[in-house]
Design a protein around this motif. Structure first.
Motif, short mmCIF file in Angstrom:
data_model
loop_
_atom_site.label_atom_id
_atom_site.label_comp_id
_atom_site.label_asym_id
_atom_site.label_seq_id
_atom_site.Cartn_x
_atom_site.Cartn_y
_atom_site.Cartn_z
N ASP A 229 0.82 -1.21 0.00
CA ASP A 229 0.00 0.00 0.00
C ASP A 229 0.86 1.27 0.00
O ASP A 229 0.59 2.23 -0.74
CB ASP A 229 -0.91 -0.01 1.23
N ARG A 230 1.93 1.25 0.82
CA ARG A 230 2.80 2.43 0.86
C ARG A 230 3.54 2.62 -0.46
O ARG A 230 3.71 3.76 -0.92
CB ARG A 230 3.79 2.28 2.00
N LEU A 231 3.98 1.52 -1.07
CA LEU A 231 4.67 1.64 -2.35
C LEU A 231 3.74 2.17 -3.43
O LEU A 231 4.13 3.01 -4.25
CB LEU A 231 5.24 0.29 -2.75
N GLU A 232 2.51 1.69 -3.43
CA GLU A 232 1.56 2.17 -4.43
C GLU A 232 1.26 3.65 -4.23
O GLU A 232 1.20 4.43 -5.19
CB GLU A 232 0.28 1.36 -4.37
N GLU A 233 1.10 4.04 -2.97
CA GLU A 233 0.84 5.45 -2.69
C GLU A 233 2.03 6.31 -3.08
O GLU A 233 1.87 7.38 -3.70
CB GLU A 233 0.53 5.62 -1.20
N ALA A 234 3.25 5.84 -2.73
CA ALA A 234 4.45 6.60 -3.09
C ALA A 234 4.64 6.67 -4.60
O ALA A 234 5.03 7.70 -5.14
CB ALA A 234 5.68 5.97 -2.43
N THR A 235 4.34 5.56 -5.28
CA THR A 235 4.46 5.56 -6.74
C THR A 235 3.46 6.51 -7.38
O THR A 235 3.78 7.22 -8.34
CB THR A 235 4.27 4.13 -7.27
N ALA A 236 2.24 6.51 -6.85
CA ALA A 236 1.23 7.42 -7.39
C ALA A 236 1.63 8.88 -7.16
O ALA A 236 1.50 9.73 -8.06
CB ALA A 236 -0.12 7.13 -6.74
N GLN A 237 2.15 9.17 -5.96
CA GLN A 237 2.60 10.54 -5.70
C GLN A 237 3.78 10.92 -6.60
O GLN A 237 3.84 12.04 -7.11
CB GLN A 237 2.99 10.66 -4.23
N ARG A 238 4.69 9.97 -6.79
CA ARG A 238 5.83 10.26 -7.66
C ARG A 238 5.38 10.48 -9.10
O ARG A 238 5.89 11.38 -9.79
CB ARG A 238 6.82 9.10 -7.59
N ALA A 239 4.44 9.64 -9.57
CA ALA A 239 3.95 9.81 -10.94
C ALA A 239 3.25 11.14 -11.11
O ALA A 239 3.43 11.84 -12.13
CB ALA A 239 3.01 8.66 -11.30
N ALA A 240 2.44 11.53 -10.10
CA ALA A 240 1.77 12.83 -10.19
C ALA A 240 2.77 13.97 -10.19
O ALA A 240 2.64 14.94 -10.95
CB ALA A 240 0.79 12.97 -9.02
N LEU A 241 3.79 13.85 -9.33
CA LEU A 241 4.82 14.89 -9.30
C LEU A 241 5.59 14.95 -10.62
O LEU A 241 5.89 16.04 -11.13
CB LEU A 241 5.77 14.62 -8.13
N THR A 242 5.89 13.77 -11.17
CA THR A 242 6.60 13.74 -12.45
C THR A 242 5.77 14.36 -13.57
O THR A 242 6.29 15.11 -14.41
CB THR A 242 6.97 12.30 -12.81
N ARG A 243 4.48 14.02 -13.57
CA ARG A 243 3.61 14.62 -14.60
C ARG A 243 3.56 16.13 -14.45
O ARG A 243 3.57 16.88 -15.44
CB ARG A 243 2.20 14.01 -14.49
N ARG A 427 13.15 8.17 -19.00
CA ARG A 427 12.71 7.36 -17.86
C ARG A 427 11.60 8.06 -17.09
O ARG A 427 10.63 7.42 -16.67
CB ARG A 427 13.90 7.09 -16.94
N GLU A 428 11.74 9.34 -16.88
CA GLU A 428 10.71 10.07 -16.14
C GLU A 428 9.38 10.05 -16.87
O GLU A 428 8.32 9.85 -16.27
CB GLU A 428 11.17 11.51 -15.90
N ARG A 429 9.43 10.25 -18.17
CA ARG A 429 8.18 10.26 -18.94
C ARG A 429 7.51 8.89 -18.92
O ARG A 429 6.30 8.77 -18.72
CB ARG A 429 8.45 10.69 -20.38
N VAL A 430 8.32 7.85 -19.17
CA VAL A 430 7.75 6.50 -19.22
C VAL A 430 7.21 6.10 -17.84
O VAL A 430 6.13 5.51 -17.73
CB VAL A 430 8.81 5.50 -19.71
N THR A 431 7.94 6.42 -16.78
CA THR A 431 7.48 6.10 -15.44
C THR A 431 6.21 6.86 -15.09
O THR A 431 5.28 6.31 -14.48
CB THR A 431 8.58 6.42 -14.41
N ALA A 432 6.15 8.13 -15.48
CA ALA A 432 4.95 8.92 -15.21
C ALA A 432 3.74 8.36 -15.94
O ALA A 432 2.61 8.49 -15.46
CB ALA A 432 5.19 10.37 -15.61
N ALA A 433 3.97 7.74 -17.10
CA ALA A 433 2.87 7.15 -17.86
C ALA A 433 2.54 5.74 -17.39
O ALA A 433 1.67 5.09 -17.97
CB ALA A 433 3.21 7.13 -19.35
N GLY A 434 3.26 5.23 -16.36
CA GLY A 434 2.99 3.89 -15.85
C GLY A 434 3.64 2.80 -16.65
O GLY A 434 3.22 1.64 -16.55
N GLY A 435 4.66 3.12 -17.45
CA GLY A 435 5.29 2.13 -18.30
C GLY A 435 6.64 1.70 -17.79
O GLY A 435 7.02 1.96 -16.64
#
Length: 456
Positions: A229-243, A427-435
């Motif tokens: 749960d924490r990893l998913e939340e952190a990943t979502a926050q990171r993706a939002a920040l990257t976007r 890497r940032e773009r692909v990660t932000a897109a969930g890839g």
């Protein structure tokens, strides 16, 4: 090595140690049993001779009391039955040439091996004879001396040890088997935890785990769930920040493009106009040939700078996929690289699947990845051929695959570890897109592959 095998191996070592301890205990107990049998035989024969003594005493006269001995009536079959196998009993004082009366020693056990017959007396010592008075109230009644036969004692000890070892060995095998099954059954849920961790490593952070009966495994499963749960939340926050950072970067690109267009473009146009004016004016002057040449050089340099500026503006401006669509923008991108110089390497564009419906973040990300990979391949390698392949996979996968391969050599591991702005941006773009992004060696070159899920 697997934990189950480690635990089973340790269990087998413990079973072997217990079996060895049982062997030592059985040997010591067998040695002591011979001493117990000798003492019991002496005690039984003494009791029987005591009864015989008092019976003879009552039947004879008092004048013969001093010479009253249970001879020869004590050497009977009834007395022999009181003697344990492997034990010899002798009455003292004995008559001339009288032999000890021994219990049955034939067939009491198989012959012990030599090492057993040598080790047992060395560590446990020899058996001592046992002396019992016939009567405590009449010292003249004589004594009974019981002595174990050494060979029979060793055979009895070996037979007893084998019997105990057979039972101990069967119990050890049964315990080891049942304990191994119990260990394997107890640790079987650990596979679910490992599978969940592997899925988390692939990005599937919310992986449900079954309920475990063991309190320790239940605590581990709960910790794994909370970690997911924490990893998913952190990943979502990171993706939002990257976007958000990418949006800010695009805004800065557009602002920089406007400034370059407005400032540099106008100034370059003015410089070009002044150079043309100088060239026209000097052409009318007979002595202005050198000035004309300088003006032409200024014009050529200005045209070159303006061409570079147009290329820079094309890369900084709003991405083409939002205007032309992904397929048309990719074709435009490849054509622009092809038209720059005839000495450029051959660029092949391979489009697969329906790309017309690819819009938004996925299209922009795919375009930027292709643009950056082509730029790196053209500028930083000696490639003769570059293949750009875009494939849309439908169904359960529902993803967009971008692959750029070249034959210009290069070290895939070094490129993957590179911290350049281009690869970092990809890497940032692909990660932000969930890839996901993969850099691997290809045929005589490098391969950069990106997978962008369309559902994201």
């Amino acid at each position: 090595m697997r934990l189950v095998l480690q635990l089973v191996g340790r269990l087998l070592v413990i079973v072997a140690l217990c079996l060895g301890a049982a062997t030592v205990w059985a040997t010591v107990d067998a040695h002591r049993s011979v001493d117990r049998a000798t003492s019991a035989s002496a005690q039984r024969v003494a009791k029987a001779l005591e009864a015989l003594y008092w019976r003879e005493l009552l039947l004879r006269s008092n004048r013969e009391r001093e010479h009253l001995l249970p001879v020869p009536d004590w050497r009977t079959l009834e007395t022999m039955k009181l003697i344990s196998p492997g034990v010899c009993v002798q009455f003292a004082p004995a008559t001339a040439f009288e032999k000890p009366l021994c219990g049955q020693s034939q067939g009491i056990g198989q012959a012990a091996p030599r090492w057993f017959a040598a080790i047992v007396p060395s560590f446990l010592g020899s058996h001592a004879e046992v002396v019992r008075p016939v009567s405590d109230r009449a010292a003249a009644a004589g004594t009974v001396i019981a002595t174990p036969d050494p060979a029979a004692a060793i055979s009895l000890a070996w037979e007893y040890t084998l019997n105990v070892l057979d039972v101990a060995l069967l119990m050890s095998v049964a315990i080891a088997l049942l304990a191994s099954l119990a260990i394997a059954h107890t640790l079987a849920p650990a596979r679910s935890i490992v599978t969940a961790l592997q899925r988390m490593a692939r990005g599937q952070y919310r992986t449900p785990l079954p309920r475990f009966r063991s309190m320790e495994l239940a605590m581990i499963g709960q910790a794994v769930g909370e970690l997911g749960d924490r990893l998913e939340e952190a990943t979502a926050q990171r993706a939002a920040l990257t976007r958000r950072l990418l949006e800010i970067r695009e805004d800065e690109r557009r602002a920089l493009a406007r400034e370059l267009h407005d400032e540099f473009g106008q100034n370059l146009s003015a410089i070009l106009a002044f150079a043309n004016t100088i060239e026209t004016a000097s052409a009318k002057d007979k002595n202005g040939h050198a000035i004309t040449q300088d003006a032409r050089m200024i014009s050529q340099a200005t045209h070159h700078i303006m061409a570079c500026l147009r290329g820079t503006l094309n890369r900084l401006r709003h991405p083409l996929p939002e205007e032309l669509g992904l397929e048309a923008s990719l074709v435009n991108l490849v054509d622009s690289w092809r038209s720059q110089s005839a000495t450029q390497p051959v660029i092949q564009l391979d489009l697969r699947g329906d790309l017309a419906g690819v819009r938004g973040v996925a299209a922009t990300t795919a375009y930027r990845v292709a643009q950056e990979c082509l730029t790196n391949a053209l500028r930083h390698s000696a490639a003769r051929e570059i293949v750009l392949r875009i494939e849309r996979r439908s169904g359960d996968e529902n993803a967009l695959l971008i692959r750029v391969e070249d034959d210009g050599g290069g070290d895939a591991e070094r490129v993957a570890r590179s911290a350049g702005h281009g690869l970092t941006g990809i890497r940032e773009r692909v990660t932000a897109a969930g890839g996901s992004l993969l850099i691997a060696p290809a045929n005589r070159g490098l391969s950069v592959a990106a997978k962008i899920p369309l559902a994201a």
